[in-house]
Design a protein around this motif. Structure first.
Motif, PDB file in Angstrom:
ATOM      1  N   THR A 102     -22.827  21.610 -34.888  1.00  0.00           N
ATOM      2  CA  THR A 102     -22.294  20.261 -34.968  1.00  0.00           C
ATOM      3  C   THR A 102     -22.121  19.841 -36.419  1.00  0.00           C
ATOM      4  OG1 THR A 102     -22.604  17.962 -34.271  1.00  0.00           O
ATOM      5  CG2 THR A 102     -24.593  19.196 -34.792  1.00  0.00           C
ATOM      6  N   SER A 103     -21.256  18.861 -36.605  1.00  0.00           N
ATOM      7  CA  SER A 103     -21.082  18.257 -37.928  1.00  0.00           C
ATOM      8  C   SER A 103     -21.745  16.880 -37.975  1.00  0.00           C
ATOM      9  CB  SER A 103     -19.584  18.130 -38.251  1.00  0.00           C
ATOM     10  OG  SER A 103     -18.941  17.338 -37.266  1.00  0.00           O
ATOM     11  N   ASP A 104     -22.468  16.523 -36.917  1.00  0.00           N
ATOM     12  CA  ASP A 104     -23.132  15.223 -36.790  1.00  0.00           C
ATOM     13  C   ASP A 104     -24.645  15.433 -36.898  1.00  0.00           C
ATOM     14  OD1 ASP A 104     -24.508  13.000 -35.659  1.00  0.00           O
ATOM     15  OD2 ASP A 104     -22.799  12.491 -34.394  1.00  0.00           O
ATOM     16  N   GLY A 105     -25.234  14.957 -37.991  1.00  0.00           N
ATOM     17  CA  GLY A 105     -26.663  15.159 -38.234  1.00  0.00           C
ATOM     18  C   GLY A 105     -27.566  14.590 -37.156  1.00  0.00           C
ATOM     19  N   LYS A 106     -27.235  13.401 -36.639  1.00  0.00           N
ATOM     20  CA  LYS A 106     -28.063  12.796 -35.580  1.00  0.00           C
ATOM     21  C   LYS A 106     -27.984  13.618 -34.302  1.00  0.00           C
ATOM     22  CE  LYS A 106     -27.949   8.053 -37.258  1.00  0.00           C
ATOM     23  NZ  LYS A 106     -27.507   6.686 -37.023  1.00  0.00           N
ATOM     24  N   LEU A 107     -26.798  14.099 -33.978  1.00  0.00           N
ATOM     25  CA  LEU A 107     -26.639  14.930 -32.794  1.00  0.00           C
ATOM     26  C   LEU A 107     -27.372  16.257 -32.975  1.00  0.00           C
ATOM     27  CD1 LEU A 107     -25.404  15.381 -30.016  1.00  0.00           C
ATOM     28  CD2 LEU A 107     -23.311  16.183 -31.159  1.00  0.00           C
ATOM     29  N   GLN A 108     -27.323  16.817 -34.166  1.00  0.00           N
ATOM     30  CA  GLN A 108     -28.033  18.061 -34.467  1.00  0.00           C
ATOM     31  C   GLN A 108     -29.532  17.890 -34.193  1.00  0.00           C
ATOM     32  OE1 GLN A 108     -28.059  19.231 -38.618  1.00  0.00           O
ATOM     33  NE2 GLN A 108     -28.273  21.386 -38.095  1.00  0.00           N
ATOM     34  N   ALA A 109     -30.092  16.783 -34.662  1.00  0.00           N
ATOM     35  CA  ALA A 109     -31.518  16.514 -34.443  1.00  0.00           C
ATOM     36  C   ALA A 109     -31.823  16.332 -32.960  1.00  0.00           C
ATOM     37  CB  ALA A 109     -31.940  15.281 -35.235  1.00  0.00           C
ATOM     38  N   LYS A 110     -30.939  15.629 -32.252  1.00  0.00           N
ATOM     39  CA  LYS A 110     -31.173  15.367 -30.833  1.00  0.00           C
ATOM     40  C   LYS A 110     -31.126  16.659 -30.015  1.00  0.00           C
ATOM     41  CE  LYS A 110     -29.814  12.253 -27.135  1.00  0.00           C
ATOM     42  NZ  LYS A 110     -28.930  11.190 -26.705  1.00  0.00           N
ATOM     43  N   ILE A 111     -30.196  17.547 -30.335  1.00  0.00           N
ATOM     44  CA  ILE A 111     -30.074  18.802 -29.585  1.00  0.00           C
ATOM     45  C   ILE A 111     -31.247  19.724 -29.870  1.00  0.00           C
ATOM     46  CG2 ILE A 111     -28.730  20.937 -29.386  1.00  0.00           C
ATOM     47  CD1 ILE A 111     -26.213  19.172 -29.864  1.00  0.00           C
ATOM     48  N   PRO A 148     -25.702  24.904 -37.334  1.00  0.00           N
ATOM     49  CA  PRO A 148     -26.354  25.152 -36.049  1.00  0.00           C
ATOM     50  C   PRO A 148     -27.272  24.001 -35.644  1.00  0.00           C
ATOM     51  CG  PRO A 148     -26.535  27.070 -37.484  1.00  0.00           C
ATOM     52  CD  PRO A 148     -26.008  25.947 -38.323  1.00  0.00           C
ATOM     53  N   ALA A 149     -27.215  23.666 -34.373  1.00  0.00           N
ATOM     54  CA  ALA A 149     -28.128  22.673 -33.797  1.00  0.00           C
ATOM     55  C   ALA A 149     -29.217  23.459 -33.085  1.00  0.00           C
ATOM     56  CB  ALA A 149     -27.383  21.750 -32.841  1.00  0.00           C
ATOM     57  N   GLY A 150     -30.234  23.826 -33.830  1.00  0.00           N
ATOM     58  CA  GLY A 150     -31.257  24.726 -33.328  1.00  0.00           C
ATOM     59  C   GLY A 150     -30.947  26.126 -33.816  1.00  0.00           C
ATOM     60  N   ARG A 151     -31.735  27.090 -33.350  1.00  0.00           N
ATOM     61  CA  ARG A 151     -31.581  28.462 -33.813  1.00  0.00           C
ATOM     62  C   ARG A 151     -31.381  29.387 -32.625  1.00  0.00           C
ATOM     63  NH1 ARG A 151     -33.429  31.112 -37.884  1.00  0.00           N
ATOM     64  NH2 ARG A 151     -34.629  32.473 -36.545  1.00  0.00           N
ATOM     65  N   LEU A 152     -30.830  30.517 -32.927  1.00  0.00           N
ATOM     66  CA  LEU A 152     -30.833  31.638 -31.995  1.00  0.00           C
ATOM     67  C   LEU A 152     -31.056  32.849 -32.886  1.00  0.00           C
ATOM     68  CD1 LEU A 152     -30.564  32.413 -29.029  1.00  0.00           C
ATOM     69  CD2 LEU A 152     -28.110  32.720 -29.405  1.00  0.00           C
ATOM     70  N   ASN A 182     -13.826  15.909 -33.067  1.00  0.00           N
ATOM     71  CA  ASN A 182     -14.638  16.993 -32.528  1.00  0.00           C
ATOM     72  C   ASN A 182     -15.821  17.263 -33.443  1.00  0.00           C
ATOM     73  OD1 ASN A 182     -12.996  17.578 -30.269  1.00  0.00           O
ATOM     74  ND2 ASN A 182     -11.547  18.608 -31.609  1.00  0.00           N
ATOM     75  N   THR A 183     -17.021  17.054 -32.921  1.00  0.00           N
ATOM     76  CA  THR A 183     -18.217  17.261 -33.729  1.00  0.00           C
ATOM     77  C   THR A 183     -19.162  18.298 -33.140  1.00  0.00           C
ATOM     78  OG1 THR A 183     -19.414  15.499 -32.604  1.00  0.00           O
ATOM     79  CG2 THR A 183     -18.185  14.883 -34.586  1.00  0.00           C
ATOM     80  N   LEU A 184     -18.784  18.929 -32.021  1.00  0.00           N
ATOM     81  CA  LEU A 184     -19.691  19.844 -31.341  1.00  0.00           C
ATOM     82  C   LEU A 184     -18.942  21.120 -30.946  1.00  0.00           C
ATOM     83  CD1 LEU A 184     -22.611  20.102 -30.248  1.00  0.00           C
ATOM     84  CD2 LEU A 184     -21.821  19.011 -28.144  1.00  0.00           C
ATOM     85  N   ILE A 185     -19.563  22.254 -31.236  1.00  0.00           N
ATOM     86  CA  ILE A 185     -18.988  23.564 -30.943  1.00  0.00           C
ATOM     87  C   ILE A 185     -19.986  24.365 -30.114  1.00  0.00           C
ATOM     88  CG2 ILE A 185     -18.441  25.815 -31.980  1.00  0.00           C
ATOM     89  CD1 ILE A 185     -17.268  24.345 -34.348  1.00  0.00           C
TER      90      ILE A 185
END
Length: 187
Positions: free
Chosen positions: A52-61, A37-41, A2-5
């Motif tokens: 996320t715990s996945d840096g590439k996914l964080q950048a993509k989101i 956080p993948a982005g901000r609020l 699990n890498t996405l919350i």
């Protein structure tokens, strides 16, 4: 793995794990190492925040180049006009850039929303109205700035959807989080 919350962030919670002198932080809700956080609020905004715990996914989101749409329900001061809606739909000149066109619709007051604590300030002589705004850019305080630019200051901003993941269809209560997959996000 699990890498996405998905997290339904309350008002006055800052989108960081490190201690903050004034606001609650993500650490008070999510106690998992290596998630970011993948982005901000913004602290004064509520709703869906992805981590996320996945840096590439964080950048993509979070990157606007991947055009992952984000939908916000926005309560504005005054009765928003069709002219203002049309301006938001065609793009708005902000200080340093012209926004891409947004998908904007009038919205009845969303009764499924939780009560905000503290509640927004209410003025008996000034009505409010709601709109749904979908953007794919996500620059700093963009939705608030767009609403102000067309003459309708934002009183409450709730992000309800990122990609195809929606807080209400997935029944994610305020202050709660759950693991999701990238299949939950992409159209």
């Amino acid at each position: 793995m699990n890498t996405l919350i998905a997290f339904n962030k309350p008002f006055n919670v800052t989108s960081q794990f490190s201690a903050h002198e004034k606001y609650q932080t993500l650490k008070e809700f999510i106690n998992l190492p290596k998630f970011y956080p993948a982005g901000r609020l913004d602290t004064d905004s509520e709703g869906l925040l992805l981590l996320t715990s996945d840096g590439k996914l964080q950048a993509k989101i979070s990157s606007p180049k991947f055009k992952l749409p984000k939908t916000y329900w926005v309560q504005v001061e005054g009765l928003i006009t069709q002219q203002a809606i049309d301006k938001l739909r065609s793009g708005v000149q902000l200080k340093e850039f012209f926004t891409q066109p947004a998908t904007v619709t009038f919205l009845d007051e969303p009764l499924q929303l939780w009560n905000r604590i503290p509640p927004i300030r209410e003025r008996k002589t000034v009505p409010t109205s709601w709109v749904s705004i979908t953007i794919s850019e996500g620059k700093n305080r963009q939705v608030r700035r767009m609403c102000a630019a067309v003459g309708f200051p934002c009183l409450r901003l709730v992000r309800v959807q990122i990609g195809k993941y929606n807080l209400f269809t997935h029944q994610l209560p305020l202050s709660e989080w759950r693991f999701i997959t990238t299949k939950d996000l992409y159209l």
